[in-house]
Design an enzyme around this catalytic site. Sequence first.
Site, mmCIF file in Angstrom:
data_model
loop_
_atom_site.group_PDB
_atom_site.id
_atom_site.type_symbol
_atom_site.label_atom_id
_atom_site.label_comp_id
_atom_site.label_asym_id
_atom_site.label_seq_id
_atom_site.Cartn_x
_atom_site.Cartn_y
_atom_site.Cartn_z
ATOM 1 N N ILE A 1 -8.562 7.332 7.882
ATOM 2 C CA ILE A 1 -9.827 8.010 7.629
ATOM 3 C C ILE A 1 -10.925 7.287 8.403
ATOM 4 C CG2 ILE A 1 -11.460 8.743 5.851
ATOM 5 C CD1 ILE A 1 -9.134 8.618 3.850
ATOM 6 N N TYR B 1 0.829 -1.206 0.000
ATOM 7 C CA TYR B 1 0.000 0.000 0.000
ATOM 8 C C TYR B 1 0.864 1.257 0.000
ATOM 9 C CZ TYR B 1 -3.090 3.630 1.867
ATOM 10 O OH TYR B 1 -3.782 4.803 2.077
ATOM 11 N N ALA C 1 3.992 1.636 -0.847
ATOM 12 C CA ALA C 1 4.762 1.787 -2.084
ATOM 13 C C ALA C 1 3.899 2.360 -3.201
ATOM 14 C CB ALA C 1 5.342 0.441 -2.505
ATOM 15 N N LYS D 1 1.275 4.285 -2.827
ATOM 16 C CA LYS D 1 0.981 5.677 -2.509
ATOM 17 C C LYS D 1 2.226 6.564 -2.647
ATOM 18 C CE LYS D 1 -3.445 5.595 -1.516
ATOM 19 N NZ LYS D 1 -4.436 6.363 -2.306
#
Length: 227
Positions: free
Chosen positions: A178, A146, A148, A150
């Site tokens: 979030i 995840y 990497a 982003k």
Amino acid sequence: MSKRTIVITGGAGILGQAAARRALTDGYQVVLIDRASIGDKAGLAGDVRFGDVDLTDAASASAAMADAADQCGGIDALLNIAGGFAWETLQDGDVESWERMFAINLRTAVVASKAALPWLTKSQSGRIVNIGAAGAVKSDMGMGAYAASKAGVARLTESLSRELLGKVTVNAVLPSIIDTPANRADMPDADPSDWVAPDDLAAVILFLASEQARAVTGALLPVTGRV
């Protein structure tokens, strides 16, 4: 049309719907695009919806953007909200998870941005806002794929902001956790008041999409709540 048009990918999701509500309040013509069927989840009025769009496929994305521009008279802003998360260690996980994270988090942003550029570059104030992640700056166990993907979104943001300098601003927000139903279910012992509310994150995104943010480009803006 006199209204500015904003296209939101991932429009069926929690953050996509929050951004749509904010955009409608701010007076935008809103276009929601998602691979899923969007429906009328939030009772939104005045928006245009395109479900079943594969944003990893250039032809599918281009057709949706052309349809949106045709119906709305152009595209002024693109919010690349489509994406996803997976927690998985490398030792116990599947290497294919890395491909999947890159496809849904990075490739969707690349494909959607390229598809929208013919109209964004004609706008008097074209905007692209990407969704990065605070975890891409400092990752943790199980977040390798995840983070990497982003991190790739961050580099895309920086590179594209220079490519489109003077034509379209390109920025990204870097949220922490979030506050969504899925995250509450996955972390039942956590205090969600420390997390980022979707409406608060949407407010920052919509500022970056606004005409008032014309002096901001290439920014990677942390939105981390109290995490």
